[in-house]
Design a protein around this motif. Structure first.
Motif, PDB file in Angstrom:
ATOM      1  N   ALA A 102       0.832  -1.205   0.000  1.00 32.34           N
ATOM      2  CA  ALA A 102       0.000   0.000   0.000  1.00 32.34           C
ATOM      3  C   ALA A 102       0.867   1.256   0.000  1.00 32.34           C
ATOM      4  O   ALA A 102       0.566   2.231  -0.716  1.00 32.34           O
ATOM      5  CB  ALA A 102      -0.925  -0.009   1.213  1.00 32.34           C
ATOM      6  N   ALA A 103       1.949   1.260   0.774  1.00 30.00           N
ATOM      7  CA  ALA A 103       2.833   2.429   0.790  1.00 30.00           C
ATOM      8  C   ALA A 103       3.502   2.622  -0.565  1.00 30.00           C
ATOM      9  O   ALA A 103       3.634   3.758  -1.052  1.00 30.00           O
ATOM     10  CB  ALA A 103       3.886   2.267   1.886  1.00 30.00           C
ATOM     11  N   GLY A 104       3.934   1.532  -1.208  1.00 29.65           N
ATOM     12  CA  GLY A 104       4.548   1.633  -2.530  1.00 29.65           C
ATOM     13  C   GLY A 104       3.582   2.147  -3.578  1.00 29.65           C
ATOM     14  O   GLY A 104       3.948   2.977  -4.429  1.00 29.65           O
ATOM     15  N   VAL A 105       2.324   1.688  -3.539  1.00 29.83           N
ATOM     16  CA  VAL A 105       1.312   2.155  -4.496  1.00 29.83           C
ATOM     17  C   VAL A 105       1.046   3.647  -4.304  1.00 29.83           C
ATOM     18  O   VAL A 105       0.930   4.411  -5.280  1.00 29.83           O
ATOM     19  CB  VAL A 105       0.021   1.336  -4.337  1.00 29.83           C
ATOM     20  N   ALA A 106       0.941   4.083  -3.047  1.00 35.28           N
ATOM     21  CA  ALA A 106       0.680   5.500  -2.779  1.00 35.28           C
ATOM     22  C   ALA A 106       1.832   6.380  -3.269  1.00 35.28           C
ATOM     23  O   ALA A 106       1.609   7.415  -3.913  1.00 35.28           O
ATOM     24  CB  ALA A 106       0.450   5.710  -1.283  1.00 35.28           C
ATOM     25  N   LEU A 107       3.070   5.973  -3.003  1.00 41.47           N
ATOM     26  CA  LEU A 107       4.211   6.760  -3.460  1.00 41.47           C
ATOM     27  C   LEU A 107       4.308   6.776  -4.985  1.00 41.47           C
ATOM     28  O   LEU A 107       4.652   7.806  -5.580  1.00 41.47           O
ATOM     29  CB  LEU A 107       5.503   6.201  -2.852  1.00 41.47           C
ATOM     30  N   ALA A 108       4.023   5.650  -5.621  1.00 36.44           N
ATOM     31  CA  ALA A 108       4.057   5.604  -7.081  1.00 36.44           C
ATOM     32  C   ALA A 108       3.013   6.540  -7.680  1.00 36.44           C
ATOM     33  O   ALA A 108       3.272   7.231  -8.680  1.00 36.44           O
ATOM     34  CB  ALA A 108       3.828   4.175  -7.569  1.00 36.44           C
ATOM     35  N   PHE A 109       1.837   6.594  -7.067  1.00 38.77           N
ATOM     36  CA  PHE A 109       0.799   7.492  -7.580  1.00 38.77           C
ATOM     37  C   PHE A 109       1.216   8.954  -7.429  1.00 38.77           C
ATOM     38  O   PHE A 109       0.981   9.775  -8.318  1.00 38.77           O
ATOM     39  CB  PHE A 109      -0.514   7.234  -6.836  1.00 38.77           C
ATOM     40  N   PHE A 153       9.627  -2.606  10.086  1.00 37.54           N
ATOM     41  CA  PHE A 153       9.888  -1.443   9.232  1.00 37.54           C
ATOM     42  C   PHE A 153      10.978  -1.720   8.199  1.00 37.54           C
ATOM     43  O   PHE A 153      10.943  -1.161   7.099  1.00 37.54           O
ATOM     44  CB  PHE A 153      10.259  -0.245  10.099  1.00 37.54           C
ATOM     45  N   SER A 154      11.944  -2.559   8.533  1.00 41.21           N
ATOM     46  CA  SER A 154      12.966  -2.907   7.552  1.00 41.21           C
ATOM     47  C   SER A 154      12.366  -3.700   6.396  1.00 41.21           C
ATOM     48  O   SER A 154      12.706  -3.481   5.222  1.00 41.21           O
ATOM     49  CB  SER A 154      14.076  -3.720   8.228  1.00 41.21           C
ATOM     50  N   LEU A 155      11.461  -4.624   6.717  1.00 42.64           N
ATOM     51  CA  LEU A 155      10.784  -5.378   5.662  1.00 42.64           C
ATOM     52  C   LEU A 155       9.917  -4.467   4.801  1.00 42.64           C
ATOM     53  O   LEU A 155       9.901  -4.588   3.573  1.00 42.64           O
ATOM     54  CB  LEU A 155       9.933  -6.486   6.285  1.00 42.64           C
ATOM     55  N   ILE A 156       9.202  -3.570   5.438  1.00 41.56           N
ATOM     56  CA  ILE A 156       8.348  -2.646   4.680  1.00 41.56           C
ATOM     57  C   ILE A 156       9.194  -1.777   3.754  1.00 41.56           C
ATOM     58  O   ILE A 156       8.801  -1.489   2.616  1.00 41.56           O
ATOM     59  CB  ILE A 156       7.517  -1.789   5.649  1.00 41.56           C
TER      60      ILE A 156
END
Length: 290
Positions: A102-109, A153-156
């Motif tokens: 979800a964090a990756g999708v938000a940053l990509a958008f 957090f490291s995995l995220i």
């Protein structure tokens, strides 16, 4: 005075239709042919054939330590599920995966919205993707351990890296492929900035966005399993990757294959139950994809 030239009057006539003699009418499908039209059945038969090949190869190898049979693997998988060990590991992995995804999708958008709206945003996206997209996410794991320590957090962090760049590239390519007439129509209705992106660009570029979401999911899933192998070796914690690593150390090869089979099954489930459904109710329904 010369005579006025007029076109000749053509007599009207009616031509009777010719009988259909040489046209081959499509015959109705038989029962087994109608069943064969279902994709889930064809894929199920392919999986069954692969399982039979696996069973035959394992019996020919005759070494359970190197290659357990398909039946042994399924037995180990069932025992892990019945004991509650595998569901707990899967829940841990999926919780971390969904947060990072979800964090990756938000940053990509955000990045693609800036890139399609401003020149500096486009330069920023092209520069960052050229720098970081070729970099394997697992290579950032030592830095993640230094910055965030041994934990979630490291995995995220590594999951966000694996999702962000392929999704941003696919979304940006889809935005650039939107016809200019659609952009002009949106501007004529007073749309601009974020409203233009959400109401015009996103629906028009949805096939490319869904493709990027699928690629990002695959990258995130395999990055998480690989990272959990390392985290499990260092801190004794982890999800499905730690389950595989622990049983490999104890030489329970059937459980190792059971964990790998569960990784594959989850991938198949997400692909066919989530992304296929999204494609069916959006791009296929709208006639944007066959």
């Amino acid at each position: 005075m010369s005579a006025i030239l007029e076109p000749p009057v053509r007599s009207e006539y009616e031509r009777p239709p010719e009988p259909l003699r040489d046209v081959a009418l499509e015959r109705p499908l038989k029962g087994w042919e109608r069943v064969w039209q279902h994709g889930w059945l064809r894929k199920g038969l392919l999986l069954a054939a692969l399982a039979l090949l696996w069973e035959a190869a394992a019996r020919w190898q005759n070494n359970d330590l190197l290659l357990p049979t398909f039946l042994q693997t399924m037995r180990a998988l069932w025992e892990g599920v019945a004991s509650g060990e595998l569901p707990g590991n899967v829940a841990t992995s999926m919780g971390v995966l969904l947060q990072g995804y979800a964090a990756g999708v938000a940053l990509a958008f955000v990045l693609t919205s800036l890139a399609i709206s401003t020149r500096i945003g486009r330069d920023l996206l092209e520069t960052l993707t050229s720098m970081f997209n070729p970099l394997p996410a697992i290579a950032l794991l030592p830095l993640a351990l230094l910055w965030f320590g041994l934990g979630r957090f490291s995995l995220i962090f590594v999951i966000v890296h694996s999702v962000l760049w392929p999704l941003a590239l696919n979304t940006y390519a889809g935005f650039r492929g939107v016809p200019e007439t659609l952009r002009m129509a949106g501007r004529n209705y007073g749309l601009g900035g974020l409203r233009l992106v959400l109401q015009i660009l996103v629906p028009a570029a949805l096939p490319a966005i869904v493709s990027g979401l699928k690629i990002g999911w695959a990258f995130a899933w395999r990055t998480l399993i690989a990272a959990e192998l390392v985290f499990g070796a260092t801190s004794g914690k982890g999800g499905l990757g730690w389950y595989i690593f622990q049983n490999r150390n104890e030489l329970y090869t059937d459980k190792v294959f059971a964990g790998l089979a569960l990784v594959i099954l989850i991938g198949l489930l997400v692909e066919n139950a989530v992304f296929r459904t999204i494609e069916r109710v959006t791009v296929q329904r709208w006639g944007m994809q066959r």
